[in-house]
Design a protein around this motif. Sequence first.
Motif, PDB file in Angstrom:
ATOM      1  N   GLN A 128     -10.396  53.447 -56.725  1.00  0.00           N
ATOM      2  CA  GLN A 128     -11.548  53.178 -57.570  1.00  0.00           C
ATOM      3  C   GLN A 128     -12.061  51.775 -57.250  1.00  0.00           C
ATOM      4  N   ALA A 129     -13.389  51.641 -57.119  1.00  0.00           N
ATOM      5  CA  ALA A 129     -13.952  50.346 -56.735  1.00  0.00           C
ATOM      6  C   ALA A 129     -13.797  49.312 -57.841  1.00  0.00           C
ATOM      7  N   GLY A 130     -13.972  49.705 -59.113  1.00  0.00           N
ATOM      8  CA  GLY A 130     -13.874  48.754 -60.206  1.00  0.00           C
ATOM      9  C   GLY A 130     -14.876  47.625 -60.067  1.00  0.00           C
ATOM     10  N   HIS A 131     -14.631  46.510 -60.744  1.00  0.00           N
ATOM     11  CA  HIS A 131     -15.541  45.378 -60.585  1.00  0.00           C
ATOM     12  C   HIS A 131     -14.891  44.200 -59.864  1.00  0.00           C
ATOM     13  N   GLU A 132     -13.659  44.360 -59.397  1.00  0.00           N
ATOM     14  CA  GLU A 132     -13.022  43.299 -58.622  1.00  0.00           C
ATOM     15  C   GLU A 132     -13.732  43.160 -57.285  1.00  0.00           C
ATOM     16  N   ARG A 133     -13.981  41.921 -56.879  1.00  0.00           N
ATOM     17  CA  ARG A 133     -14.644  41.681 -55.597  1.00  0.00           C
ATOM     18  C   ARG A 133     -14.302  40.294 -55.072  1.00  0.00           C
ATOM     19  N   ARG A 134     -14.529  40.109 -53.786  1.00  0.00           N
ATOM     20  CA  ARG A 134     -14.359  38.788 -53.177  1.00  0.00           C
ATOM     21  C   ARG A 134     -15.733  38.178 -53.028  1.00  0.00           C
ATOM     22  N   LEU A 135     -16.007  37.151 -53.796  1.00  0.00           N
ATOM     23  CA  LEU A 135     -17.336  36.557 -53.778  1.00  0.00           C
ATOM     24  C   LEU A 135     -17.644  35.959 -52.408  1.00  0.00           C
ATOM     25  N   THR A 136     -18.854  36.208 -51.943  1.00  0.00           N
ATOM     26  CA  THR A 136     -19.338  35.600 -50.705  1.00  0.00           C
ATOM     27  C   THR A 136     -20.302  34.459 -51.002  1.00  0.00           C
ATOM     28  N   THR A 137     -20.686  34.321 -52.261  1.00  0.00           N
ATOM     29  CA  THR A 137     -21.533  33.217 -52.697  1.00  0.00           C
ATOM     30  C   THR A 137     -20.661  31.991 -52.943  1.00  0.00           C
ATOM     31  N   PRO A 138     -21.267  30.806 -53.093  1.00  0.00           N
ATOM     32  CA  PRO A 138     -20.481  29.673 -53.567  1.00  0.00           C
ATOM     33  C   PRO A 138     -19.787  30.045 -54.879  1.00  0.00           C
ATOM     34  N   PRO A 139     -18.605  29.505 -55.151  1.00  0.00           N
ATOM     35  CA  PRO A 139     -17.803  30.005 -56.276  1.00  0.00           C
ATOM     36  C   PRO A 139     -18.385  29.759 -57.664  1.00  0.00           C
ATOM     37  N   HIS A 140     -19.450  28.955 -57.755  1.00  0.00           N
ATOM     38  CA  HIS A 140     -20.003  28.673 -59.089  1.00  0.00           C
ATOM     39  C   HIS A 140     -21.088  29.637 -59.514  1.00  0.00           C
ATOM     40  N   TYR A 141     -21.546  30.535 -58.612  1.00  0.00           N
ATOM     41  CA  TYR A 141     -22.501  31.546 -59.059  1.00  0.00           C
ATOM     42  C   TYR A 141     -22.184  32.900 -58.432  1.00  0.00           C
ATOM     43  N   ALA A 142     -22.663  33.941 -59.120  1.00  0.00           N
ATOM     44  CA  ALA A 142     -22.432  35.307 -58.652  1.00  0.00           C
ATOM     45  C   ALA A 142     -23.605  36.184 -59.054  1.00  0.00           C
ATOM     46  N   PHE A 143     -23.808  37.227 -58.281  1.00  0.00           N
ATOM     47  CA  PHE A 143     -24.753  38.275 -58.655  1.00  0.00           C
ATOM     48  C   PHE A 143     -24.018  39.291 -59.523  1.00  0.00           C
ATOM     49  N   LEU A 144     -24.740  39.843 -60.493  1.00  0.00           N
ATOM     50  CA  LEU A 144     -24.143  40.773 -61.447  1.00  0.00           C
ATOM     51  C   LEU A 144     -25.027  42.012 -61.536  1.00  0.00           C
ATOM     52  N   GLU A 147     -16.442  41.965 -66.849  1.00  0.00           N
ATOM     53  CA  GLU A 147     -16.596  41.346 -65.534  1.00  0.00           C
ATOM     54  C   GLU A 147     -17.084  39.905 -65.662  1.00  0.00           C
ATOM     55  N   VAL A 148     -18.049  39.674 -66.530  1.00  0.00           N
ATOM     56  CA  VAL A 148     -18.555  38.315 -66.723  1.00  0.00           C
ATOM     57  C   VAL A 148     -17.437  37.400 -67.205  1.00  0.00           C
ATOM     58  N   SER A 149     -16.668  37.860 -68.176  1.00  0.00           N
ATOM     59  CA  SER A 149     -15.564  37.048 -68.694  1.00  0.00           C
ATOM     60  C   SER A 149     -14.546  36.742 -67.602  1.00  0.00           C
ATOM     61  N   ASP A 150     -14.212  37.759 -66.795  1.00  0.00           N
ATOM     62  CA  ASP A 150     -13.252  37.541 -65.711  1.00  0.00           C
ATOM     63  C   ASP A 150     -13.782  36.536 -64.695  1.00  0.00           C
ATOM     64  N   LEU A 151     -15.059  36.629 -64.367  1.00  0.00           N
ATOM     65  CA  LEU A 151     -15.634  35.724 -63.372  1.00  0.00           C
ATOM     66  C   LEU A 151     -15.706  34.285 -63.885  1.00  0.00           C
ATOM     67  N   THR A 152     -15.993  34.106 -65.163  1.00  0.00           N
ATOM     68  CA  THR A 152     -16.020  32.733 -65.694  1.00  0.00           C
ATOM     69  C   THR A 152     -14.640  32.095 -65.597  1.00  0.00           C
ATOM     70  N   LYS A 153     -13.591  32.883 -65.769  1.00  0.00           N
ATOM     71  CA  LYS A 153     -12.228  32.350 -65.665  1.00  0.00           C
ATOM     72  C   LYS A 153     -11.907  31.930 -64.238  1.00  0.00           C
ATOM     73  N   LYS A 154     -12.668  32.475 -63.278  1.00  0.00           N
ATOM     74  CA  LYS A 154     -12.478  32.099 -61.867  1.00  0.00           C
ATOM     75  C   LYS A 154     -13.436  30.978 -61.442  1.00  0.00           C
ATOM     76  N   GLY A 155     -14.210  30.446 -62.394  1.00  0.00           N
ATOM     77  CA  GLY A 155     -15.070  29.307 -62.094  1.00  0.00           C
ATOM     78  C   GLY A 155     -16.547  29.593 -61.964  1.00  0.00           C
ATOM     79  N   VAL A 156     -16.955  30.857 -62.136  1.00  0.00           N
ATOM     80  CA  VAL A 156     -18.378  31.185 -62.046  1.00  0.00           C
ATOM     81  C   VAL A 156     -19.084  30.690 -63.301  1.00  0.00           C
ATOM     82  N   LYS A 157     -20.185  29.949 -63.107  1.00  0.00           N
ATOM     83  CA  LYS A 157     -20.950  29.384 -64.222  1.00  0.00           C
ATOM     84  C   LYS A 157     -22.336  30.009 -64.356  1.00  0.00           C
ATOM     85  N   GLU A 158     -22.833  30.564 -63.269  1.00  0.00           N
ATOM     86  CA  GLU A 158     -24.218  31.025 -63.202  1.00  0.00           C
ATOM     87  C   GLU A 158     -24.245  32.479 -62.746  1.00  0.00           C
TER      88      GLU A 158
END
Length: 433
Positions: A123-139, A172-183
């Motif tokens: 299952q793909a789920g929402h886990e991913r390896r960000l390719t953007t700088p670690p402070h922002y992500a596409f959702l 997913e948003v909550s998990d990403l903020t814990k990894k340093g995503v702000k935007e």
Amino acid sequence: MTRSIDIITMGCSKNLIDSERLLHLFGEAGFRTYHNPEKTHGDIAVVNTCGFIGDAKEESIEMILSLGARKAEGTLNRLYVMGCLSERYRNELREEIPEIDGIYGKFDWTGLLSELTGRPAPQAGHERRLTTPPHYAFLKISEGCDRKCAYCAIPLITGKHISRPMEDILEEVSDLTKKGVKEFQVIAQELTSYGLDLYGRQALPELVDRMARIPGVEWIRLHYAYPTHFPDELLHVMRKHPNICRYLDIALQHVSTPVLERMRRRISQEETLTLIEKMRREVPGIAIRTTLMVGFPGETEEDFEALKTFVRTARFERMGAFAYSEEEGTYAAEHYADDVPEEIKARRLAELMAIQQDISAEINAAKTGQPLRVIIDRREGDYYIGRSEHDSPEVDCEILIPADTPLEIGTFCEVVVTRAEEFDLYARLTGDC
């Protein structure tokens, strides 16, 4: 030996998220993974294709052909294709490019792991390896589109609009903020239909309201809204939360009512003007990004003059434009003659962008001496590169700050604009970051 896999993403940020999830899954399976490498590593390459318009399709095909040539010469072992182009043209790609070892579409791409690992596709789920700088992500909050505009092939590729459950997105948003995503750049083929299939209502205002309350979410930026039946409550939510950027990406395509009717946009010129006025009234200081089209079948000089007047009057902070190109299978391709000559399309496009170029220069010049809150994306030479809440990554204005003082990437800083150029601003720090 550990196998390597190069994933090459063509097209939009929605494709990028699929690539990021694939990178995560392959990494979990023990592969050495690379995204958009300057040079492929010789083992396995996957092209995540775009099939939106002619130019995008051509770029994807050229990439596949170039990798096919490497395979033929022995510098690449295996070649796979996934994404929008292969969703729509799977059989044609298989017949015309025999170097391809496997073809997956927009929704079955996890099967690639099963083929290469010999195990059931996870299952793909929402886990991913960000390719953007670690402070922002596409959702990505949904897939598909039910709008069926006359010119658009997206519904033919992605199918009906399917919303992600709200709790899944918020998790997913909550998990990403814990990894340093702000935007967060909130994206979909069409944002404003979010929730209609799951909840029987336009739930985007509630989703964004709940996102804004999650600790660690500093900026939320909204991309790809639709003007027809726009949810007014979203403007109230934007005004209420300071961490929702005063920014909205809404593709208007045209303003002339006859053209909008032929486009099957289900909105009139008067309704479009009322919506823009309401956005600016309800969310003071909002930056509106839009996309416009010239040369749609039947567009007259009178229609085009109305469009130019609209651009001059609306004074969009961000605007892109493109010339109509016929896409097979769409309503326009089957019902309208492509009757605007290519040279007229090119002239109209150049005229429209020249108007916007002057507007952009004037808007930027007015920011000289103004304070801005910016996020620092990277350093290039003697400057740090930042963005304001009005600037989405990769497509909008950048703010150059002299690198006299060391700054941490991903932090917010207060600056004042010292100089304006057509597309970029220069600024100096006014306080600590």
